[in-house]
Scaffold this motif. Structure first.
Motif, PDB file in Angstrom:
ATOM      1  N   THR A   1       0.826  -1.207   0.000  1.00 47.44           N
ATOM      2  CA  THR A   1       0.000   0.000   0.000  1.00 47.44           C
ATOM      3  C   THR A   1       0.862   1.260   0.000  1.00 47.44           C
ATOM      4  OG1 THR A   1      -1.879  -1.076   1.069  1.00 47.44           O
ATOM      5  CG2 THR A   1      -1.690   1.311   1.332  1.00 47.44           C
ATOM      6  N   PHE A   2       1.824   1.320   0.914  1.00 47.94           N
ATOM      7  CA  PHE A   2       2.635   2.526   1.000  1.00 47.94           C
ATOM      8  C   PHE A   2       3.675   2.592  -0.118  1.00 47.94           C
ATOM      9  CE2 PHE A   2       0.650   2.455   5.122  1.00 47.94           C
ATOM     10  CZ  PHE A   2       0.367   3.797   5.325  1.00 47.94           C
ATOM     11  N   ALA A   3       4.094   1.434  -0.621  1.00 47.07           N
ATOM     12  CA  ALA A   3       4.979   1.442  -1.792  1.00 47.07           C
ATOM     13  C   ALA A   3       4.231   1.939  -3.023  1.00 47.07           C
ATOM     14  CB  ALA A   3       5.543   0.047  -2.038  1.00 47.07           C
ATOM     15  N   ALA A   4       2.943   1.580  -3.149  1.00 50.11           N
ATOM     16  CA  ALA A   4       2.135   2.067  -4.272  1.00 50.11           C
ATOM     17  C   ALA A   4       1.965   3.579  -4.189  1.00 50.11           C
ATOM     18  CB  ALA A   4       0.772   1.379  -4.275  1.00 50.11           C
ATOM     19  N   LEU A   5       1.765   4.088  -2.993  1.00 44.87           N
ATOM     20  CA  LEU A   5       1.668   5.536  -2.808  1.00 44.87           C
ATOM     21  C   LEU A   5       2.976   6.220  -3.207  1.00 44.87           C
ATOM     22  CD1 LEU A   5      -0.211   7.786  -1.748  1.00 44.87           C
ATOM     23  CD2 LEU A   5       0.781   7.409   0.515  1.00 44.87           C
ATOM     24  N   ALA A   6       4.087   5.582  -2.845  1.00 46.02           N
ATOM     25  CA  ALA A   6       5.393   6.129  -3.223  1.00 46.02           C
ATOM     26  C   ALA A   6       5.590   6.082  -4.738  1.00 46.02           C
ATOM     27  CB  ALA A   6       6.507   5.355  -2.523  1.00 46.02           C
ATOM     28  N   ALA A   7       5.085   5.022  -5.397  1.00 44.96           N
ATOM     29  CA  ALA A   7       5.213   4.921  -6.853  1.00 44.96           C
ATOM     30  C   ALA A   7       4.452   6.044  -7.542  1.00 44.96           C
ATOM     31  CB  ALA A   7       4.697   3.561  -7.328  1.00 44.96           C
ATOM     32  N   ALA A   8       3.237   6.341  -7.053  1.00 52.27           N
ATOM     33  CA  ALA A   8       2.468   7.447  -7.625  1.00 52.27           C
ATOM     34  C   ALA A   8       3.170   8.781  -7.376  1.00 52.27           C
ATOM     35  CB  ALA A   8       1.069   7.459  -7.024  1.00 52.27           C
ATOM     36  N   ALA A   9       3.760   8.918  -6.187  1.00 51.60           N
ATOM     37  CA  ALA A   9       4.484  10.151  -5.872  1.00 51.60           C
ATOM     38  C   ALA A   9       5.710  10.314  -6.764  1.00 51.60           C
ATOM     39  CB  ALA A   9       4.898  10.147  -4.407  1.00 51.60           C
ATOM     40  N   ALA A  10       6.391   9.204  -7.067  1.00 53.19           N
ATOM     41  CA  ALA A  10       7.574   9.264  -7.925  1.00 53.19           C
ATOM     42  C   ALA A  10       7.217   9.746  -9.324  1.00 53.19           C
ATOM     43  CB  ALA A  10       8.239   7.885  -7.993  1.00 53.19           C
ATOM     44  N   VAL A  11       6.085   9.272  -9.844  1.00 55.41           N
ATOM     45  CA  VAL A  11       5.637   9.731 -11.163  1.00 55.41           C
ATOM     46  C   VAL A  11       5.350  11.230 -11.128  1.00 55.41           C
ATOM     47  CG1 VAL A  11       3.820   9.544 -12.895  1.00 55.41           C
ATOM     48  CG2 VAL A  11       4.737   7.475 -11.835  1.00 55.41           C
ATOM     49  N   ALA A  12       4.684  11.679 -10.070  1.00 55.14           N
ATOM     50  CA  ALA A  12       4.377  13.103  -9.946  1.00 55.14           C
ATOM     51  C   ALA A  12       5.655  13.940  -9.853  1.00 55.14           C
ATOM     52  CB  ALA A  12       3.496  13.340  -8.723  1.00 55.14           C
ATOM     53  N   LEU A  13       6.641  13.438  -9.130  1.00 58.08           N
ATOM     54  CA  LEU A  13       7.868  14.199  -8.892  1.00 58.08           C
ATOM     55  C   LEU A  13       8.777  14.220 -10.110  1.00 58.08           C
ATOM     56  CD1 LEU A  13       9.575  15.719  -6.753  1.00 58.08           C
ATOM     57  CD2 LEU A  13      10.566  13.500  -6.129  1.00 58.08           C
TER      58      LEU A  13
END
Length: 384
Positions: free
Chosen positions: A102-114
């Motif tokens: 769950t938190f890795a998926a959130l980090a993956a979405a954040a990485a795309v945004a960043l």
């Protein structure tokens, strides 16, 4: 009075390759479907029937649980405690993997945004509530009442597995009563739209355990039967013909608009004429409504009833899918995280056959690499 204890089960001599191969195929199709808009979506099973790979994955998870854990619940002895410990240890592992994913998926979405400058993924798949209502959402993520889309099948599985000791105890002694009770719960939960609540949002879990349990329990009872060296439902030619014709009709209904319209009109007419409950004739994934449930059961029976399917699954060409199926938990977790990030990548690339091919090939390669590492990496020696 309780039924007499069953005779000792004949041990399985070899591992049935079909379970791992089809579980691996389901993992591949789930991953492809979880990167929406790619050109390969049309080749997955959901385009050829009423159910999709998720139903197949849950059914085979039930079969696997029946094979792996049922022996401890065969006799009312001290092995029951060993079985409880084994099952609930696995449940705890599933919970930890889900939280990490769950938190890795959130980090993956954040990485795309960043790094790619596209923040769409941060507001899709129920992630927007992290920003709109962070305190309640963080609580919901930990207690499993809030789940991100595409990372939400593990909570279903761990809840069902937590009840597996009771279900397995019953499966050895009263399998038909267990199945009847499971169907009754599925029917009632669907009619009244019952399920574990979401928090902090409204509604029930997308993968509703009160309805999806009927698929898991069917798999569990099937696994217990296989443990005894027998089929749950014997092979009958008329059943092969009936299930085959139903599967063919379902495929045509999904692919051909005229047949789809006929199906919808026929189901509506049945519901209105006989005043049937809505969940017997509708198409809804959360409540695993009638056509979806009937389709996955027919598909499972049809494929399992032909020896040629078992031989095909034992062929070397099927070995990559068997590898994925043997390492289903880490592969699914990695695929769930990757698909969230790759959705964001696809927002940037748009419709592009080369980009779709590279995205999916890269994601599947990573999952195969993880499965191979888990399967073949030398294990460290035990320290005495």
């Amino acid at each position: 009075m309780p039924a007499p204890s069953p005779a000792p089960a004949a041990p399985l001599k070899t591992r049935d390759p079909r379970l791992d191969v089809f579980r691996g195929l389901c993992l591949v199709m789930i991953f492809i479907n979880h990167v929406p808009g790619n050109i390969y979506e049309g080749a997955t099973s959901r385009n050829f029937g009423f159910s999709d790979a998720a139903e197949g994955f849950v059914l085979m998870s039930g079969i696997a649980a029946g094979l792996a854990y049922s022996a401890d619940f065969r006799e009312a002895s001290m092995r029951l405690w060993t079985g409880l410990a084994r099952v609930w240890r696995r449940v705890w592992t599933l919970y930890l993997v889900h939280i990490l994913a769950t938190f890795a998926a959130l980090a993956a979405a954040a990485a795309v945004a960043l790094w790619l400058g596209n923040a769409e993924s941060l507001f899709e798949n129920q992630m927007k509530w992290v920003w709109l209502d962070p305190l309640r959402t963080l609580i919901g993520l930990v207690i499993l009442t809030h789940q991100f889309g595409y990372v939400n099948i593990l909570p279903l599985y761990l809840v069902l597995l937590a009840f597996a000791p009771i279900l397995l105890f019953l499966a050895w002694r009263w399998p038909l009563w267990l199945l009847a009770g499971s169907v009754a719960l599925w029917l009632v939960a669907g009619i009244w739209r019952l399920g574990p609540p979401n928090y902090p949002t409204s509604g029930v879990w997308f993968f509703n355990p009160l309805t999806w349990q009927v698929i898991f329990v069917t798999g569990l009872v099937t696994g217990v039967a296989l443990k005894e060296g027998r089929r749950l439902v014997p092979v009958r030619r008329w059943l092969q013909v009936a299930t085959g014709l139903f599967l063919l009709y379902a495929a045509l209904s999904v692919q051909i608009p005229a047949v789809s319209k006929l199906t919808g009109n026929s189901l509506w007419l049945l519901r209105e004429t006989f005043n049937l409950p809505w969940n017997l004739t509708a198409f809804d994934k959360t409540y695993v409504t009638g056509p979806r449930l009937l389709h996955i059961l027919a598909l499972a029976y049809f494929l399992s009833s032909f020896p040629a399917v078992r031989r095909a699954c034992a062929h070397p060409l099927a070995a990559p899918f068997e590898l994925l199926g043997r390492q289903a938990l880490p592969v699914f977790a990695l695929g769930s995280v990757l698909c969230i990030g790759l959705q964001g990548v696809k927002h940037v690339t748009g419709e592009d056959i080369l980009a779709d091919s590279l995205i999916l090939a890269g994601g599947l390669a990573a999952q195969f690499a993880l499965a191979a590492a888990r399967q073949y990496w030398p294990k460290p020696p035990k320290i005495s």
